[in-house]
Write a protein that holds these residues in place. Structure first.
Motif, PDB file in Angstrom:
ATOM      1  N   GLU A 105      16.593  40.349 -22.995  1.00 47.29           N
ATOM      2  CA  GLU A 105      17.971  40.174 -23.634  1.00 47.29           C
ATOM      3  C   GLU A 105      17.625  39.894 -25.128  1.00 47.29           C
ATOM      4  O   GLU A 105      18.170  40.622 -26.246  1.00 47.29           O
ATOM      5  CB  GLU A 105      19.150  39.533 -23.254  1.00 47.29           C
ATOM      6  N   LEU A 106      16.877  39.000 -25.564  1.00 52.29           N
ATOM      7  CA  LEU A 106      16.554  38.420 -26.767  1.00 52.29           C
ATOM      8  C   LEU A 106      15.913  39.410 -27.528  1.00 52.29           C
ATOM      9  O   LEU A 106      15.730  39.643 -28.511  1.00 52.29           O
ATOM     10  CB  LEU A 106      15.728  37.053 -26.840  1.00 52.29           C
ATOM     11  N   SER A 107      14.653  39.858 -26.797  1.00 53.34           N
ATOM     12  CA  SER A 107      14.042  41.125 -27.296  1.00 53.34           C
ATOM     13  C   SER A 107      14.694  42.408 -27.741  1.00 53.34           C
ATOM     14  O   SER A 107      14.596  42.938 -28.750  1.00 53.34           O
ATOM     15  CB  SER A 107      12.800  41.514 -26.434  1.00 53.34           C
ATOM     16  N   LEU A 108      15.672  42.681 -26.878  1.00 53.23           N
ATOM     17  CA  LEU A 108      16.566  43.815 -27.343  1.00 53.23           C
ATOM     18  C   LEU A 108      17.577  43.711 -28.333  1.00 53.23           C
ATOM     19  O   LEU A 108      17.833  44.550 -29.168  1.00 53.23           O
ATOM     20  CB  LEU A 108      17.487  44.177 -26.027  1.00 53.23           C
ATOM     21  N   ARG A 109      17.953  42.368 -28.512  1.00 48.67           N
ATOM     22  CA  ARG A 109      18.645  41.939 -29.892  1.00 48.67           C
ATOM     23  C   ARG A 109      17.868  42.121 -30.983  1.00 48.67           C
ATOM     24  O   ARG A 109      18.313  42.443 -32.063  1.00 48.67           O
ATOM     25  CB  ARG A 109      19.458  40.677 -29.511  1.00 48.67           C
ATOM     26  N   ALA A 110      16.558  41.491 -30.954  1.00 51.18           N
ATOM     27  CA  ALA A 110      15.596  41.573 -31.961  1.00 51.18           C
ATOM     28  C   ALA A 110      15.257  42.951 -32.453  1.00 51.18           C
ATOM     29  O   ALA A 110      15.583  43.442 -33.563  1.00 51.18           O
ATOM     30  CB  ALA A 110      14.363  40.699 -31.586  1.00 51.18           C
ATOM     31  N   HIS A 119       6.975  33.416 -30.256  1.00 57.03           N
ATOM     32  CA  HIS A 119       7.967  33.722 -29.660  1.00 57.03           C
ATOM     33  C   HIS A 119       9.439  32.939 -30.476  1.00 57.03           C
ATOM     34  O   HIS A 119      10.385  33.559 -30.273  1.00 57.03           O
ATOM     35  CB  HIS A 119       8.109  33.140 -28.216  1.00 57.03           C
ATOM     36  N   ARG A 120       9.150  31.899 -31.130  1.00 58.70           N
ATOM     37  CA  ARG A 120      10.210  31.363 -31.904  1.00 58.70           C
ATOM     38  C   ARG A 120      10.447  32.086 -33.034  1.00 58.70           C
ATOM     39  O   ARG A 120      11.866  32.391 -33.340  1.00 58.70           O
ATOM     40  CB  ARG A 120       9.816  30.137 -32.370  1.00 58.70           C
ATOM     41  N   GLU A 121       9.792  32.832 -33.706  1.00 57.71           N
ATOM     42  CA  GLU A 121      10.141  33.814 -34.721  1.00 57.71           C
ATOM     43  C   GLU A 121      10.803  35.057 -33.995  1.00 57.71           C
ATOM     44  O   GLU A 121      11.795  35.389 -34.541  1.00 57.71           O
ATOM     45  CB  GLU A 121       9.004  34.322 -35.209  1.00 57.71           C
ATOM     46  N   LEU A 122      10.443  35.361 -33.039  1.00 59.94           N
ATOM     47  CA  LEU A 122      11.102  36.707 -32.202  1.00 59.94           C
ATOM     48  C   LEU A 122      12.484  36.233 -31.848  1.00 59.94           C
ATOM     49  O   LEU A 122      13.180  37.024 -31.990  1.00 59.94           O
ATOM     50  CB  LEU A 122      10.134  37.164 -30.774  1.00 59.94           C
ATOM     51  N   ASN A 123      12.614  35.215 -31.376  1.00 61.44           N
ATOM     52  CA  ASN A 123      14.116  34.694 -30.978  1.00 61.44           C
ATOM     53  C   ASN A 123      15.010  34.320 -32.087  1.00 61.44           C
ATOM     54  O   ASN A 123      16.037  34.552 -32.304  1.00 61.44           O
ATOM     55  CB  ASN A 123      14.017  33.089 -29.958  1.00 61.44           C
ATOM     56  N   GLU A 139      17.458  45.469 -32.458  1.00 59.65           N
ATOM     57  CA  GLU A 139      18.333  45.849 -33.263  1.00 59.65           C
ATOM     58  C   GLU A 139      18.477  45.471 -34.387  1.00 59.65           C
ATOM     59  O   GLU A 139      19.032  46.066 -35.446  1.00 59.65           O
ATOM     60  CB  GLU A 139      19.629  45.944 -32.248  1.00 59.65           C
ATOM     61  N   LEU A 140      18.158  44.151 -34.556  1.00 60.83           N
ATOM     62  CA  LEU A 140      18.229  43.560 -36.018  1.00 60.83           C
ATOM     63  C   LEU A 140      16.934  43.270 -36.954  1.00 60.83           C
ATOM     64  O   LEU A 140      17.162  42.890 -38.009  1.00 60.83           O
ATOM     65  CB  LEU A 140      18.755  42.191 -35.871  1.00 60.83           C
ATOM     66  N   ALA A 141      15.890  43.431 -36.338  1.00 61.61           N
ATOM     67  CA  ALA A 141      14.640  43.310 -36.812  1.00 61.61           C
ATOM     68  C   ALA A 141      14.464  44.170 -38.215  1.00 61.61           C
ATOM     69  O   ALA A 141      14.694  45.377 -38.037  1.00 61.61           O
ATOM     70  CB  ALA A 141      13.373  43.527 -35.972  1.00 61.61           C
ATOM     71  N   GLU A 142      13.969  43.610 -39.321  1.00 57.77           N
ATOM     72  CA  GLU A 142      13.662  44.250 -40.489  1.00 57.77           C
ATOM     73  C   GLU A 142      12.203  44.513 -40.897  1.00 57.77           C
ATOM     74  O   GLU A 142      11.402  43.812 -40.009  1.00 57.77           O
ATOM     75  CB  GLU A 142      14.574  43.812 -41.729  1.00 57.77           C
ATOM     76  N   GLY A 189      18.772  36.379 -33.641  1.00 58.44           N
ATOM     77  CA  GLY A 189      19.923  35.868 -33.993  1.00 58.44           C
ATOM     78  C   GLY A 189      21.119  35.455 -32.879  1.00 58.44           C
ATOM     79  O   GLY A 189      22.266  35.487 -33.093  1.00 58.44           O
ATOM     80  N   SER A 190      20.427  34.863 -31.802  1.00 57.00           N
ATOM     81  CA  SER A 190      21.279  34.348 -30.815  1.00 57.00           C
ATOM     82  C   SER A 190      20.718  32.905 -30.527  1.00 57.00           C
ATOM     83  O   SER A 190      19.891  32.753 -29.400  1.00 57.00           O
ATOM     84  CB  SER A 190      21.296  35.154 -29.717  1.00 57.00           C
ATOM     85  N   PRO A 191      21.084  31.767 -31.175  1.00 60.62           N
ATOM     86  CA  PRO A 191      20.347  30.518 -31.045  1.00 60.62           C
ATOM     87  C   PRO A 191      20.802  29.993 -29.647  1.00 60.62           C
ATOM     88  O   PRO A 191      19.986  29.383 -29.051  1.00 60.62           O
ATOM     89  CB  PRO A 191      20.933  29.906 -32.033  1.00 60.62           C
TER      90      PRO A 191
END
Length: 236
Positions: free
Chosen positions: A102-107, A151-155, A109-112, A159-161
């Motif tokens: 789930e975190l990877s999928l959200r990343a 992985h900290r950077e990926l998380n 969508e948001l990653a620049e 944007g979901s702390p």
């Protein structure tokens, strides 16, 4: 695979305020890697001496592990490692994997571009750590730290702390020393990260999901195989 929190890295450091957490992390790693087996007693004095701490943080750590179901308290005898099997190992990584997906999928969508460039740099750091060695042995702490940072950077990108916190909590059971000491795991992680970054860059959600799931499936297989070779469930 998400690395454990930094607090689990230096269990013998008496300067840290949450020493009991570090002792608990050390004992979790010993249990999950097979150093401590179901039925083994954990002695307060011996454990404190081994870790260079007082008995108090060891006692507090064991109370924490009892609450997690990893040890049982036996009247007049102390604490004993609880029984667990291959299915329990699979469950641990299943939970981590679901949150990580789930975190990877959200990343995705948001990653620049800057985020993905940063992940690429961090993966280069991991690759360098894996390829280097001291006396022919992997630098476990360096590899684990590089994996954690990636992985900290990926998380962070996701944007979901709160969700990242839950993943970190679940990852406490990961025996990071076992993985970081496996060169094959390290090399696979570097290649997996490269594919994941490419999938994130393309916003290919199916590939992001698949790569993340494969990473945790591989971790499960490696740990179960390690414990089986050690005769963990056969009493060998």
């Amino acid at each position: 695979m998400t690395a454990p929190t930094r607090a689990s890295r230096n269990p013998g450091s008496a300067r840290r305020p949450q020493l009991s957490d570090e002792v608990a992390a050390n004992l979790r790693g010993a249990i999950m890697s097979g150093e401590l087996r179901p039925g083994d007693y954990i002695r307060l004095d011996e454990t404190a001496a081994d870790l260079g701490v007082s008995v108090t943080p060891v006692r507090e750590a064991l109370l924490t592990l009892r609450g997690e179901g990893m040890v049982h308290s036996v009247p007049n005898r102390g604490y004993v490692v609880a029984q667990f099997g291959p299915g329990d190992v699979a469950d641990v990584f299943w939970l981590q994997g679901r949150i990580a997906v789930e975190l990877s999928l959200r990343a995705a969508e948001l990653a620049e571009k800057a985020d993905l460039d940063r992940l690429t740099e961090l993966n280069h750091v991991l690759a360098a750590a894996v390829s280097s060695s001291t006396g022919g042995l992997p630098d476990v702490e360096r590899i684990a730290d590089a994996e954690f940072t990636f992985h900290r950077e990926l998380n962070r990108i996701a944007g979901s702390p709160k969700l990242a916190w839950f993943l970190g909590s679940a990852a406490r059971n990961t025996p990071y020393r076992l993985y970081a000491g496996d060169v094959g795991w390290g090399e696979r992680s570097v290649e997996s990260h490269r594919r994941l970054i490419a999938a994130l860059r393309a916003r290919d959600l199916d590939a992001v999901r698949s790569e993340t799931e494969n990473l945790f499936n591989d971790a499960t297989k490696r740990l179960v195989a390690h414990l089986e070779r050690a005769g963990f469930w056969s009493g060998g």
